[in-house]
Design a protein around this motif. Structure first.
Motif, short mmCIF file in Angstrom:
data_model
loop_
_atom_site.label_atom_id
_atom_site.label_comp_id
_atom_site.label_asym_id
_atom_site.label_seq_id
_atom_site.Cartn_x
_atom_site.Cartn_y
_atom_site.Cartn_z
N UNK A 274 0.85 -1.20 0.00
CA UNK A 274 0.00 0.00 0.00
C UNK A 274 0.88 1.25 0.00
N UNK A 275 0.35 2.38 -0.42
CA UNK A 275 1.17 3.59 -0.65
C UNK A 275 1.04 4.63 0.46
N UNK A 276 0.80 4.21 1.67
CA UNK A 276 0.70 5.15 2.80
C UNK A 276 0.92 4.35 4.07
N UNK A 277 1.08 5.09 5.16
CA UNK A 277 1.14 4.40 6.46
C UNK A 277 -0.01 4.92 7.32
N UNK A 278 -0.10 4.40 8.54
CA UNK A 278 -1.27 4.74 9.38
C UNK A 278 -1.26 6.22 9.75
N UNK A 279 -0.07 6.80 9.93
CA UNK A 279 -0.02 8.23 10.28
C UNK A 279 -0.62 9.06 9.15
#
Ligand code: SF4
Length: 434
Positions: A274-279
């Motif tokens: 995926x291209x994002x993190x939880x932050x």
């Protein structure tokens, strides 16, 4: 007098598939064939397939066999994502006559020729490494002209490790803004009051054309007429401030966002590609809630991804618990042939997957109840649908709450202002105020 040939269709999968089947049905009807409900004997049967999960594959085989049981002499056409990726397997089903891949879905009748069964399946499937062309499509939901699903984009350039969609539908593509706006204009002229912009990776609209989803939305809301726009789903990294700003400013854009998170563990997000993190995801949610406090936010999440430990799952549960979102769509990981994740070790036992799925569904129920409670006393615009039970008629608010009012106070396919009054057994009841 020659009797018109009868045809029926069956669709498995996403709204995009339904909009494409609707276009196929229009083409067949315009060619003089008569549509009959699936399950009634027909001369031609079209099955528009999906292969996003093993259950979808199972349904595909079952539906084809059901069609052949009901109409053993019918010319059976199989198209869609399973046709693109599993054509050898489908061609081995006795009675199937034509298998057509993604690129040629819009020319089924032409490819079917004289509709004569020759005892084996003809396969028309092109490889999708060269970017296929874009074919527009739209479908109306249910009976009557309440909500229309307009396909504005197809394919995907992302490479999430569990997903077969890019393999089945090819690279991201869309029609230009002018053509898309004219599609919306045509739908509004037909009396639809809600248009759902749909696709595979809608946020990627306009890629390679110097345009963006925000540009399209800006152009569409300029159109005259009392209609509203709903965006089906947007990848978190494509939910731009510009889009949020447009939704905050415009009456015509529904404050309802569907965001695929997939996991609340950064480690699992990396394994998923995926291209994002939880932050980043949390920051997007907060940006939405800041500009649109009453927005409805639905979040997709996958449980049971290979390697997902109890600790990873707990991170996902805690992350979602702490997010001001309205509800969850909970999916169970399904190993897909040809995807990187299929080769990952650490597969999760089905019992554990079921348990985790249950935990997040219960969390979702709690979130939905909290969201509904927070909306009591507010006034929302409800687009009433046909049907309803026990003297009530139902419809959705702009922020995607299903509301019921007494049948005598509203008519199907009308948009009315409604005050949300109470929740009875999970159902929101309202009063029409004008
Ligand atoms: S964004 Fe990822 S999950 Fe969605 S269609 Fe593309 S590859 Fe699949």
């Amino acid at each position: 007098m020659t009797m018109a040939l009868r045809f029926s269709t069956y669709t498995i999968g996403c709204k995009l598939n339904y909009s494409e089947t609707a276009s196929i049905r229009r083409t067949f009807a315009e060619a003089g064939l008569r549509e009959v409900p699936f399950g009634e004997e027909a001369d031609v049967v079209v099955v528009n397939t999906c292969t996003v999960t093993s259950k979808a594959d199972h349904d595909t085989r079952n539906i084809i066999r059901r069609a052949l049981r009901v109409s053993p002499r019918a010319f059976v056409i199989v198209t869609g994502c399973a046709a693109q990726l599993r054509h050898d397997e489908l061609a081995s089903i006795e009675g199937v006559d034509l298998i057509v891949g993604t690129e040629d879905k819009h020319r089924l009748l032409e490819l079917a020729g004289d509709l004569r069964k020759v005892g084996m399946a003809r396969v028309v499937v092109r490889d999708l490494h060269r970017r296929p062309s874009f074919h527009a499509a739209f479908a109306s939901e249910g009976s009557g002209r309440t909500r229309a699903f307009l396909k504005i984009q197809d394919g995907c350039d992302y490479r999430c490790t569990y997903c077969t969609v890019p393999l089945a539908r090819g690279g991201s593509r869309s029609a230009d803004i002018e053509a898309t706006v004219s599609g919306v204009r045509n739908i509004v002229r037909q009396g639809f009051q809600e248009i759902v912009l749909t696709g595979v990776n809608v946020g990627d609209y306009g890629k390679g054309q110097g345009a963006s989803l925000a540009d399209l939305v800006r152009a569409v809301i300029e159109l005259p007429g009392d209609f509203r726009l709903r965006i089906s789903s947007v990848e978190p990294d494509l939910l731009t401030d510009e889009l949020i700003e447009l939704a905050a400013k415009g009456e015509k854009i529904c404050p309802h966002f569907h965001l695929p998170l997939q996991s609340g563990s950064d480690e699992i997000l990396r394994l998923m590609g995926r291209r994002y993190d939880t932050a980043f995801f949390r920051e997007r949610i907060e940006a939405l809630k800041h500009k649109l406090p009453h927005t409805g936010i639905w979040v997709d999440v996958i449980v049971g991804f290979p390697g997902e430990t109890e600790k990873h799952f707990e991170a996902t549960r805690t992350f979602l618990e702490g997010l001001p979102v309205s509800a969850l769509h909970v999916f169970t990981f399904s190993e897909r042939p040809g995807t990187p994740a299929a080769a990952y070790g650490g597969h999760i036992p089905d019992a554990v997957k079921r348990e985790r799925n249950g935990v997040l569904r219960r969390l979702s129920e709690g979130k939905r109840a909290t969201f509904y409670r927070s909306e009591l006393g507010s006034v929302r615009r409800v687009l009433f649908e046909t049907g309803g039970e026990r003297g009530m008629i139902e419809g959705f608010t702009e922020n995607y709450i299903r509301v019921a009012v007494p049948q005598c106070t509203a008519s199907p396919r009308t948009m009315r202002r409604v005050r949300l009054e109470q929740i009875v057994m999970g159902r929101v009841l309202g009063v029409v105020i004008d």
